[in-house]
Write an enzyme that holds these catalytic residues in place. Structure first.
Site, PDB file in Angstrom:
ATOM      1  N   ARG A 102     -17.177  28.985  12.437  1.00  0.00           N
ATOM      2  CA  ARG A 102     -18.308  29.082  13.381  1.00  0.00           C
ATOM      3  C   ARG A 102     -18.997  30.414  13.094  1.00  0.00           C
ATOM      4  O   ARG A 102     -18.477  31.478  13.455  1.00  0.00           O
ATOM      5  CB  ARG A 102     -17.800  29.006  14.819  1.00  0.00           C
ATOM      6  N   HIS A 129     -25.214  21.985  13.432  1.00  0.00           N
ATOM      7  CA  HIS A 129     -24.051  21.824  14.310  1.00  0.00           C
ATOM      8  C   HIS A 129     -23.594  20.363  14.229  1.00  0.00           C
ATOM      9  O   HIS A 129     -23.735  19.588  15.178  1.00  0.00           O
ATOM     10  CB  HIS A 129     -24.434  22.187  15.743  1.00  0.00           C
ATOM     11  N   GLN A 132     -21.159  18.613  16.922  1.00  0.00           N
ATOM     12  CA  GLN A 132     -21.815  18.327  18.188  1.00  0.00           C
ATOM     13  C   GLN A 132     -22.603  17.026  18.092  1.00  0.00           C
ATOM     14  O   GLN A 132     -22.526  16.157  18.974  1.00  0.00           O
ATOM     15  CB  GLN A 132     -22.750  19.468  18.568  1.00  0.00           C
ATOM     16  N   ASP A 223     -31.146  21.651  25.356  1.00  0.00           N
ATOM     17  CA  ASP A 223     -30.245  22.752  25.019  1.00  0.00           C
ATOM     18  C   ASP A 223     -30.851  24.016  25.614  1.00  0.00           C
ATOM     19  O   ASP A 223     -31.982  24.014  26.116  1.00  0.00           O
ATOM     20  CB  ASP A 223     -30.124  22.863  23.488  1.00  0.00           C
ATOM     21  N   CYS A 263     -25.637  19.859  25.325  1.00  0.00           N
ATOM     22  CA  CYS A 263     -24.471  20.278  24.539  1.00  0.00           C
ATOM     23  C   CYS A 263     -23.695  21.410  25.204  1.00  0.00           C
ATOM     24  O   CYS A 263     -22.572  21.705  24.789  1.00  0.00           O
ATOM     25  CB  CYS A 263     -24.898  20.668  23.131  1.00  0.00           C
ATOM     26  N   ARG A 291     -16.125  15.975  22.514  1.00  0.00           N
ATOM     27  CA  ARG A 291     -15.986  16.912  21.400  1.00  0.00           C
ATOM     28  C   ARG A 291     -14.531  16.922  20.910  1.00  0.00           C
ATOM     29  O   ARG A 291     -14.274  17.001  19.703  1.00  0.00           O
ATOM     30  CB  ARG A 291     -16.411  18.321  21.826  1.00  0.00           C
TER      31      ARG A 291
END
Length: 305
Positions: A102, A129, A132, A223, A263, A291
C-alpha cells in the site's frame, strides 16, 4: 508468476474465477466451515499509508484460511534507503507466500513485483485500487445477481485511484458505468488514454451533470473529496465538490432500487449525508466486509496450483 497490480492485466474469465472463489469461500465461512485451506502460508504486508479496512481485511482473510501474516511499515522494511528495493523484494519474497503493498507510488509496486519470487498484490497506489474495485463488483453481484449488464454503476466525485480501478473492472466484466466529476477533477489523461486503447467497447459515460448520473443508476458510489496526500487542497476541493454531494435529493432522483456504496472512510456531511449513509439503500458496511471475502478469493486464486 501471478500478481495483482492492475486489473487491465486480467481477462473476464480470470476476474470471474476470483469472484466465484470469493462467493464460495464466503458461503463456506458463513456456514461455519473452518477447515484451513492455506495452512502454513505467510502474508507479508508493507504499507506507506495508514489503513483500517485494507490491513485488517487481508489479515483476517489469511487467518480464516489457516495462514498467518506479518505487518511492516515501509521504514521497518528498509525501503527508506537502508536497502535497495530490489534487495528487499528478493529477501521478503523468500520468506512470504504473498506480499501486499500500500504505497503512494504505483511504479514502486510495479518495480517490487518485477523482483519478487512470490505474488504481489496492489493494496492501493496513487493510481489504482484494484482490490477495492473487485470487492465492489462482488457486492453488486450479491445485490443484483451475476448478470450486471443492465445495472449501471454511477461514480460521483473525484477521478481518483478507486474510480480508475472501477472503470477497469466494469469494462472487463461488461458492466455499464458513469463517471461524474467536477470540471478539472476528471480521471488523468494518462489513464484515459490507456483505458480507451484497452477497452474501446466499454459502456462508459463521462459527465459533469450529477442529475444525469443519478437518473439510471443501479448504484450511486462516491469517495472522499480529498484523499491522503491532498490535505492542502481540502478547502479548495470542498468548494468544487459541494454540488456533487450525494444526499437524499440525489438518491431520490435515482431508480427506487438504487443502492449507495462508498469505499470508506466517509466524511459525513461532505461527500455524503447521514440520511443516505444510514438509509436502507446503503450497503457500505456489506461492501466493507466483502473486502475480507474478496481477499480470501484472491489468495485462493493466487496460491492455487
Amino acid at each position: 508468476m501471478k500478481h495483482l497490480i492492475t486489473l487491465q492485466d486480467f481477462s473476464r474469465d480470470e476476474l470471474n474465477d476470483i469472484l466465484h472463489r470469493t462467493e464460495r469461500l464466503k458461503i463456506r465461512w458463513r456456514n461455519g466451515d473452518r477447515a484451513p485451506l492455506l495452512p502454513g502460508r505467510v502474508l507479508v504486508q508493507i504499507f506507506e499509508k495508514p489503513s483500517l479496512r485494507t490491513r485488517i481485511s487481508f489479515e483476517s482473510a489469511m487467518a480464516h484460511l489457516g495462514g498467518s501474516s506479518v505487518f511492516m511499515s515501509s521504514a521497518e522494511a528498509g525501503l527508506g534507503g537502508r536497502e535497495s528495493l530490489e534487495d528487499v523484494a528478493r529477501v521478503l519474497s523468500g520468506f512470504a507466500d504473498v506480499i501486499t503493498l500500500r504505497t503512494f507510488s504505483h511504479q514502486f509496486i510495479v518495480d517490487f513485483a518485477s523482483h519478487s519470487s512470490c505474488p504481489v498484490i496492489n493494496a492501493l497506489s496513487d493510481e489504482l485500487h484494484p482490490c477495492q474495485a473487485l470487492a465492489d463488483v462482488y457486492t453488486m453481484r450479491e445485490l443484483f445477481g451475476d448478470d450486471l449488464s443492465s445495472r449501471r454503476l454511477a461514480y460521483i466525485g473525484d477521478g481518483n485511484n478507486v474510480t480508475a480501478s472501477l472503470c477497469n473492472a466494469t469494462a472487463i466484466l461488461g458492466i455499464p458505468m458513469t463517471v461524474c466529476t467536477p470540471p478539472g477533477y476528471e480521471l488523468s489523461g494518462k489513464f484515459l488514454t490507456a483505458f480507451e486503447k484497452k477497452f474501446p467497447q466499454a459502456s462508459i459515460r463521462f459527465t459533469h451533470d450529477i442529475a444525469e448520473a443519478a437518473r439510471d443508476a443501479a448504484v450511486l458510489y462516491t469517495d472522499v473529496w480529498a484523499s491522503m496526500g491532498q490535505e492542502a487542497e481540502a478547502e479548495k476541493r470542498k468548494k468544487a465538490f459541494a454540488p456533487y454531494q450525494i444526499n437524499g435529493k440525489v438518491l431520490a432522483a435515482a431508480p427506487s432500487d438504487c443502492r449507495f456504496m462508498h469505499c470508506l472512510p466517509a466524511k459525513r456531511g461532505l461527500e455524503v449525508t447521514d440520511d443516505v449513509m444510514d438509509s436502507p439503500q446503503s450497503v457500505v458496511f456489506q461492501q466493507a466486509e466483502n473486502r475480507m471475502h474478496l481477499a480470501k478469493g484472491l489468495f485462493d486464486w493466487l496460491l492455487s496450483k
